[in-house]
Design an enzyme around this catalytic site. Structure first.
Site, PDB file in Angstrom:
ATOM      1  CG  ASP A   1      -2.121   0.978   0.999  1.00  0.00           C
ATOM      2  OD1 ASP A   1      -2.180   1.639  -0.058  1.00  0.00           O
ATOM      3  OD2 ASP A   1      -2.962   1.095   1.914  1.00  0.00           O
TER       4      ASP A   1
ATOM      5  CG  HIS B   1       0.463  11.025   1.411  1.00  0.00           C
ATOM      6  ND1 HIS B   1      -0.556  11.536   0.636  1.00  0.00           N
ATOM      7  CD2 HIS B   1       0.043   9.805   1.814  1.00  0.00           C
ATOM      8  CE1 HIS B   1      -1.545  10.661   0.574  1.00  0.00           C
ATOM      9  NE2 HIS B   1      -1.212   9.600   1.265  1.00  0.00           N
TER      10      HIS B   1
HETATM   11 ZN   LIG Z   1      -6.854   1.174  -0.076  1.00  0.00          ZN
END
Ligand SMILES: [Zn+2]
Length: 351
Positions: A251, A255
């Site tokens: 995942d 950012h």
């Molecule tokens: Zn997700």
């Protein structure tokens, strides 16, 4: 020590479209972490809901020294309202569809989607989050800190349970993304016992951290699904070891540091993970090398190749033993594992 290179089933590339990182940043993070192939999520700056955007993404992918496999979104604009043209995507070698970052919440639409993807021979990869389109929460109970909105277990399990009923009804190939709860492990186990065409994944951070270790003053811990209790963490570890969960996926969510250094309520959701996944999992000593190769290499390859993706031949990847602290070398560095002890390193990555 050598391992096969890994395949990540859950990377956010951010490109194509105007974004703060370059395609090469994803390539560097992957290569530093031992990954030679990734499956890109469609919620890039330009959403992969049209062939035009898919082809634009592929133009960036093709010049990288890793193989990037593509997914299409389940719905136009990830809005959860209208399906995209799956047939067209399948004609371009894309067999996996997901609104990752969001769920398909509407039950009637979900039923329509499962039915048509069974017919077209595509797969649904679902991010299970019931309130994603209305009022997403901040953190798993009980760490609510007063102003944070709790994310109960049912946020994940209500969508998962509905989906598994649709898999039973239509036989659609289904993959549950980044599971976080003990109850989800139980639901997948039951589905597999009933021989449903279902697989599941978990992230390194849900395996290595539980909510007794998290700081509500630190936006780095903000993510979906949230880090839950030690009981959930143990169920996820057990779920992998017994074969209920198939894959560890990163995942990987780049950012800017500024968007993570805000108050928890306002911080961006997600952390990077390609570079830290194997060193942190290996150093935890929870899993054997054989087990990790199954979750990071063999099982994700099996899932993609059975769905029709053409895989690259995996190469071997060299690791040196060490006793140091891990620091992310690629950009950005919104990792949960900065300064953690590591027992292995790659050239120049760790200090
Ligand atoms: Zn997700």
């Amino acid at each position: 020590m050598e391992t096969n290179s890994f395949l990540d089933l859950h990377t956010h590339t951010r490109y194509p479209g105007k974004t703060f990182i370059k395609a090469q940043d994803i390539e560097i993070a992957a290569k530093n972490g031992g990954y030679s192939e990734i499956l890109a999520m469609p919620n890039s700056a330009k959403i992969i809901d049209s062939i035009e955007n898919l082809l634009e993404a592929k133009r960036f992918d093709e010049v990288l020294d890793i193989k990037v496999h593509r997914t299409g979104s389940l719905t136009k604009g990830l809005l959860g309202k209208e399906p995209i043209n799956y047939k067209e995507f399948i004609g371009h070698g894309v067999f996996i569809f997901t609104d990752d970052g969001l769920s398909v919440v509407d039950d009637a639409l979900a039923e329509e989607i499962f039915k048509s993807l069974k017919f077209e021979n595509g797969a649904v990869f679902q991010h299970c989050e019931k309130s994603c389109h209305t009022s997403p929460g901040d953190i798993a109970p009980p760490n609510d800190g007063g102003i944070l909105k709790p994310i109960p277990v049912s946020e994940e399990t209500e969508i998962l349970e509905r989906d598994l009923n649709l898999v039973e009804k239509y036989g659609t190939r289904y993959h549950a993304q980044h599971l976080s709860t003990e109850e989800s492990v139980r639901l997948i186990k039951e589905a597999k016992m009933n021989k449903l065409p279902v697989t599941a994944e978990v992230t390194p951070h849900h395996l290595l951290i539980n909510n007794t270790n998290i700081e509500t003053s630190n936006g780095m811990y903000k993510m979906y699904p949230p880090i839950r209790t030690s009981r959930d963490q143990l169920a996820l570890i057990e779920g992998l070891k017994e074969g209920t969960i198939d894959v560890i996926s990163t995942d990987h969510a780049p950012h800017t540091i500024e968007s993570k250094q805000r108050a928890f309520k306002d911080a961006a959701r997600g952390v990077v993970g390609l570079e830290s996944a194997f060193p942190m999992l290996y150093s935890s000593e929870i899993f054997s090398l054989d087990e990790l190769e199954r979750y990071l290499d063999k099982n994700p390859r099996k899932i993609l190749s059975e769905l029709g993706y053409e895989l690259k031949k995996s190469n071997s990847f060299k690791w040196e033993f060490c006793d140091k602290k891990f620091y992310t070398n690629s950009n950005p560095k919104n990792s949960l594992f900065e300064g953690r002890k590591t027992l292995i390193e790659t050239n120049g990555v760790h200090v």
